[in-house]
Enzyme design. Structure first.
Site, PDB file in Angstrom:
ATOM      1  N   SER A   1      56.791  41.413  68.521  1.00 29.47           N
ATOM      2  CA  SER A   1      56.346  41.552  66.827  1.00 29.47           C
ATOM      3  C   SER A   1      54.975  41.747  67.001  1.00 29.47           C
ATOM      4  CB  SER A   1      56.702  39.761  66.016  1.00 29.47           C
ATOM      5  OG  SER A   1      55.801  40.079  64.796  1.00 29.47           O
TER       6      SER A   1
ATOM      7  N   TYR B   1      57.138  30.210  65.342  1.00 27.60           N
ATOM      8  CA  TYR B   1      57.766  32.158  65.168  1.00 27.60           C
ATOM      9  C   TYR B   1      56.220  32.798  66.296  1.00 27.60           C
ATOM     10  CZ  TYR B   1      58.789  36.765  64.061  1.00 27.60           C
ATOM     11  OH  TYR B   1      59.236  38.613  63.644  1.00 27.60           O
TER      12      TYR B   1
HETATM   13  P1  NDP Z   1      66.459  41.029  59.370  1.00 28.75           P
HETATM   14  O1  NDP Z   1      66.975  39.604  59.316  1.00 28.75           O
HETATM   15  O2  NDP Z   1      66.525  41.601  58.663  1.00 28.75           O
HETATM   16  O3  NDP Z   1      68.037  41.140  60.894  1.00 28.75           O
HETATM   17  C1  NDP Z   1      68.277  40.688  61.520  1.00 28.75           C
HETATM   18  C2  NDP Z   1      69.264  40.866  62.009  1.00 28.75           C
HETATM   19  O4  NDP Z   1      69.740  39.609  63.517  1.00 28.75           O
HETATM   20  C3  NDP Z   1      70.454  39.912  60.842  1.00 28.75           C
HETATM   21  O5  NDP Z   1      72.185  41.223  60.735  1.00 28.75           O
HETATM   22  C4  NDP Z   1      70.536  38.607  61.163  1.00 28.75           C
HETATM   23  O6  NDP Z   1      71.804  38.198  60.480  1.00 28.75           O
HETATM   24  C5  NDP Z   1      71.004  39.159  62.848  1.00 28.75           C
HETATM   25  N1  NDP Z   1      70.274  37.740  63.741  1.00 28.75           N
HETATM   26  C6  NDP Z   1      69.859  36.548  62.957  1.00 28.75           C
HETATM   27  N2  NDP Z   1      70.197  36.041  64.349  1.00 28.75           N
HETATM   28  C7  NDP Z   1      71.291  35.949  65.347  1.00 28.75           C
HETATM   29  C8  NDP Z   1      71.576  35.620  66.272  1.00 28.75           C
HETATM   30  N3  NDP Z   1      71.594  33.913  66.312  1.00 28.75           N
HETATM   31  N4  NDP Z   1      72.758  35.876  66.951  1.00 28.75           N
HETATM   32  C9  NDP Z   1      72.565  37.771  66.182  1.00 28.75           C
HETATM   33  N5  NDP Z   1      72.294  37.655  64.711  1.00 28.75           N
HETATM   34  C10 NDP Z   1      71.837  37.155  64.455  1.00 28.75           C
HETATM   35  O7  NDP Z   1      65.026  41.134  60.021  1.00 28.75           O
HETATM   36  P2  NDP Z   1      64.698  42.528  60.773  1.00 28.75           P
HETATM   37  O8  NDP Z   1      65.872  43.672  60.910  1.00 28.75           O
HETATM   38  O9  NDP Z   1      63.092  42.356  59.922  1.00 28.75           O
HETATM   39  O10 NDP Z   1      64.327  41.826  62.450  1.00 28.75           O
HETATM   40  C11 NDP Z   1      64.819  42.030  63.395  1.00 28.75           C
HETATM   41  C12 NDP Z   1      63.526  41.326  64.712  1.00 28.75           C
HETATM   42  O11 NDP Z   1      62.530  42.509  64.121  1.00 28.75           O
HETATM   43  C13 NDP Z   1      63.207  40.556  64.193  1.00 28.75           C
HETATM   44  O12 NDP Z   1      63.460  39.833  66.265  1.00 28.75           O
HETATM   45  C14 NDP Z   1      62.256  39.709  63.730  1.00 28.75           C
HETATM   46  O13 NDP Z   1      61.228  38.875  64.794  1.00 28.75           O
HETATM   47  C15 NDP Z   1      61.969  41.617  64.337  1.00 28.75           C
HETATM   48  N6  NDP Z   1      60.314  42.038  63.547  1.00 28.75           N
HETATM   49  C16 NDP Z   1      60.275  42.101  62.468  1.00 28.75           C
HETATM   50  C17 NDP Z   1      58.895  42.318  61.191  1.00 28.75           C
HETATM   51  C18 NDP Z   1      59.712  42.326  60.097  1.00 28.75           C
HETATM   52  O14 NDP Z   1      58.019  42.820  60.000  1.00 28.75           O
HETATM   53  N7  NDP Z   1      60.731  42.698  59.655  1.00 28.75           N
HETATM   54  C19 NDP Z   1      58.063  42.331  61.831  1.00 28.75           C
HETATM   55  C20 NDP Z   1      58.423  42.343  62.881  1.00 28.75           C
HETATM   56  C21 NDP Z   1      59.610  42.012  64.332  1.00 28.75           C
HETATM   57  P3  NDP Z   1      71.744  37.433  59.164  1.00 28.75           P
HETATM   58  O15 NDP Z   1      71.015  38.196  58.131  1.00 28.75           O
HETATM   59  O16 NDP Z   1      73.243  36.878  59.112  1.00 28.75           O
HETATM   60  O17 NDP Z   1      71.039  36.256  59.869  1.00 28.75           O
END
Ligand code: NDP
Length: 264
Positions: free
Chosen positions: A155, A168
């Site tokens: 991130s 975070y």
């Molecule tokens: P979302 O919340 O949209 O999607 C994340 C996905 O990961 C969801 O399907 C979620 O399930 C799943 N998930 C959460 N916890 C777990 C777990 N313990 N085991 C398996 N799957 C899990 O997030 P983003 O797509 O935005 O984020 C993806 C990655 O990118 C993350 O690591 C985030 O920190 C990083 N990121 C995102 C940014 C942004 O602006 N969006 C910026 C910088 C980094 P559920 O929906 O059930 O929680």
């Protein structure tokens, strides 16, 4: 053939994308599929989003399977990886994308141990041990004809201090060191390990702060004045996984419209 000759057809390639059922993970799954990877999605629950991701990859001509997996539950990793290999074959790429943000943004002085531990378990501890297991399998099964990689999604909070979600930030900057550690350990085997640092990407995770980011982007927060998309991240991941950077490892790729550039 060596793993530097990455454009040769080596048959089916398989990528595992954690948290791939929606958001950035879905964008990565689609781009990897477009680059010829079969896709394993490991996510918490199979729902309509997961079905859409799987169906879309299949409609584009690649195999796709869903595996229920909480990355924080490291005792389940071996069974999940066995299931992936049985269904799709040995992995060529692991994308550690699953991650969570804080449940509530708040004062650093009030960060709770529960929230701290939750963030570390999902964003750092789980991916660390999943990577360890995949890395051990890669090393135990040398395949010089294939380019193999591990891609960590961190991130902008790996460098930008946000005092309303300090835990975070800590979990994400540690991903940088995990990337360097595994890049160093796996270099001899020719396995690339990378960190992608997304900026502000339009997904469910950022929906809570949409109005705030709209305003800040309008006011010049990012040199490129727009939200990022899961596809922006997906394209970068596909380039890395395809071996376009086969003599690089440990690198950080910023996909953030220039957010990381300090300005004066
Ligand atoms: P979302 O919340 O949209 O999607 C994340 C996905 O990961 C969801 O399907 C979620 O399930 C799943 N998930 C959460 N916890 C777990 C777990 N313990 N085991 C398996 N799957 C899990 O997030 P983003 O797509 O935005 O984020 C993806 C990655 O990118 C993350 O690591 C985030 O920190 C990083 N990121 C995102 C940014 C942004 O602006 N969006 C910026 C910088 C980094 P559920 O929906 O059930 O929680």
């Amino acid at each position: 053939m060596t793993n530097q000759e990455t454009t040769k057809d080596v048959g089916v390639r398989v990528a595992l994308v954690t948290g791939g059922r929606r958001g950035i993970g879905r964008g990565i799954a689609y781009s990897l599929a477009a680059s010829g990877f079969d896709i394993a999605i490991a996510d918490l629950a199979f729902d309509d989003d997961a079905k859409e991701t799987i169906d879309t990859v299949r409609a584009r001509g690649r195999r796709a399977e869903f595996f229920a997996c909480d990355v924080a539950n490291i005792d389940r990793h071996a069974a999940v990886l066995d299931s992936v290999t049985t269904a799709l074959g040995p992995l060529d790429c692991l994308v550690n994308n699953a991650g969570i943000s804080v449940e509530r943004r708040g004062d650093l002085l009030e960060t709770t141990a529960e929230s701290f531990d939750r963030l570390m378990r999902v964003n750092l501890r789980g991916p660390f041990f999943l990577t360890q297991r995949v890395a051990a399998a890669f090393v135990a099964d040398p395949r010089p004809e294939r380019y193999r990689s591990i891609i960590n999604i961190s991130s902008a909070n790996a460098f930008a201090a946000s005092i309303n979600r300090g835990e975070y930030c800590l979990s994400k900057i540690a991903v940088t060191m995990a990337t360097w550690l595994f890049a160093t350990r796996l270099g001899e085997a020719g396995i690339g390990v990378f960190e992608i640092r997304p900026g502000i990407i339009r997904t469910g995770m950022t929906a809570v702060a949409e109005a705030d980011y709209d305003r800040r982007i309008r006011e010049g927060l990012t040199p490129m004045p727009r939200w990022g998309t899961p596809e922006d991240i997906g394209r970068a991941a596909a380039a890395l996984a395809s071996g376009a950077f086969a003599f690089s490892t440990g690198d950080v790729i910023h996909i953030d419209g220039g957010l990381h550039i300090q300005r004066l």
